[in-house]
Design a protein around this motif. Structure first.
Motif, mmCIF file in Angstrom:
data_model
loop_
_atom_site.group_PDB
_atom_site.id
_atom_site.type_symbol
_atom_site.label_atom_id
_atom_site.label_comp_id
_atom_site.label_asym_id
_atom_site.label_seq_id
_atom_site.Cartn_x
_atom_site.Cartn_y
_atom_site.Cartn_z
ATOM 1 N N ILE A 10 42.576 50.334 42.691
ATOM 2 C CA ILE A 10 42.002 49.253 43.504
ATOM 3 C C ILE A 10 41.995 49.663 44.972
ATOM 4 C CG2 ILE A 10 42.368 46.896 44.354
ATOM 5 C CD1 ILE A 10 43.412 46.196 41.538
ATOM 6 N N LEU A 14 38.815 50.052 47.637
ATOM 7 C CA LEU A 14 38.708 49.173 48.802
ATOM 8 C C LEU A 14 38.826 49.933 50.121
ATOM 9 C CD1 LEU A 14 40.787 46.054 47.712
ATOM 10 C CD2 LEU A 14 38.304 46.322 47.768
ATOM 11 N N GLN A 25 30.573 42.303 45.341
ATOM 12 C CA GLN A 25 31.250 42.510 44.070
ATOM 13 C C GLN A 25 31.428 44.006 43.842
ATOM 14 O OE1 GLN A 25 29.579 41.979 39.918
ATOM 15 N NE2 GLN A 25 31.106 40.334 39.918
ATOM 16 N N LEU A 38 37.524 46.298 35.813
ATOM 17 C CA LEU A 38 37.875 45.205 36.725
ATOM 18 C C LEU A 38 36.638 44.825 37.512
ATOM 19 C CD1 LEU A 38 41.201 46.168 38.551
ATOM 20 C CD2 LEU A 38 40.910 44.528 36.721
ATOM 21 N N LYS A 39 36.411 43.537 37.657
ATOM 22 C CA LYS A 39 35.374 43.058 38.559
ATOM 23 C C LYS A 39 36.101 42.371 39.705
ATOM 24 C CE LYS A 39 31.502 42.447 35.483
ATOM 25 N NZ LYS A 39 31.769 42.244 34.070
ATOM 26 N N MET A 40 35.777 42.793 40.913
ATOM 27 C CA MET A 40 36.409 42.211 42.099
ATOM 28 C C MET A 40 35.338 41.549 42.951
ATOM 29 S SD MET A 40 39.029 45.286 43.014
ATOM 30 C CE MET A 40 39.599 44.421 44.433
ATOM 31 N N ASN A 41 35.506 40.259 43.162
ATOM 32 C CA ASN A 41 34.608 39.516 44.034
ATOM 33 C C ASN A 41 35.315 39.326 45.367
ATOM 34 O OD1 ASN A 41 32.539 39.017 42.013
ATOM 35 N ND2 ASN A 41 34.049 37.709 41.040
ATOM 36 N N LEU A 42 34.724 39.880 46.432
ATOM 37 C CA LEU A 42 35.328 39.820 47.758
ATOM 38 C C LEU A 42 34.467 38.959 48.670
ATOM 39 C CD1 LEU A 42 35.607 42.868 46.495
ATOM 40 C CD2 LEU A 42 36.795 43.257 48.617
ATOM 41 N N ILE A 51 39.941 37.611 47.509
ATOM 42 C CA ILE A 51 39.599 38.519 46.420
ATOM 43 C C ILE A 51 39.876 37.823 45.092
ATOM 44 C CG2 ILE A 51 40.066 40.735 45.315
ATOM 45 C CD1 ILE A 51 41.071 41.783 47.971
ATOM 46 N N GLU A 52 38.853 37.800 44.239
ATOM 47 C CA GLU A 52 39.015 37.312 42.873
ATOM 48 C C GLU A 52 38.869 38.528 41.969
ATOM 49 O OE1 GLU A 52 36.909 34.099 39.923
ATOM 50 O OE2 GLU A 52 35.634 35.328 41.188
ATOM 51 N N ILE A 53 39.845 38.724 41.088
ATOM 52 C CA ILE A 53 39.832 39.880 40.202
ATOM 53 C C ILE A 53 39.722 39.394 38.763
ATOM 54 C CG2 ILE A 53 41.086 41.914 39.403
ATOM 55 C CD1 ILE A 53 42.541 41.949 42.098
ATOM 56 N N SER A 68 51.199 39.945 41.304
ATOM 57 C CA SER A 68 50.181 39.585 42.309
ATOM 58 C C SER A 68 50.716 39.650 43.740
ATOM 59 C CB SER A 68 49.590 38.205 42.017
ATOM 60 O OG SER A 68 50.578 37.211 42.083
#
Length: 75
Positions: A10, A14, A25, A38-42, A51-53, A68
């Motif tokens: 990750i 990033l 995303q 993994l899908k990461m929405n930033l 950040i939503e993972i 977390s």
């Protein structure tokens, strides 16, 4: 350790990203492959990065939830 592997990947994805506004995303294919995707929405909100993972693999998801706080600090 799965957490170290996932957190490292990750961080790599990033590193150097500059998210000014709006949303982005990122999709990460974890290695080894059995860890899934993994899908990461930033998105930036009031100068804070949210950040939503979403983890494809339930073991990865559970590990991310369990660690977390550590993950937040490392990012």
């Amino acid at each position: 350790d799965v957490m170290d592997q996932v957190a490292g990947q990750i961080r790599e994805h990033l590193a150097g990203r500059d998210i000014k506004g709006g949303a982005e995303q990122i999709v990460i294919r974890l290695s080894p492959e059995n860890l899934g995707e993994l899908k990461m929405n930033l998105r930036m909100e009031n100068q804070c990065l949210k950040i939503e993972i979403v983890a494809e693999n339930s073991m990865v998801r559970d590990t991310l939830i369990k660690h977390s706080d550590t993950l937040k600090e490392s990012l």
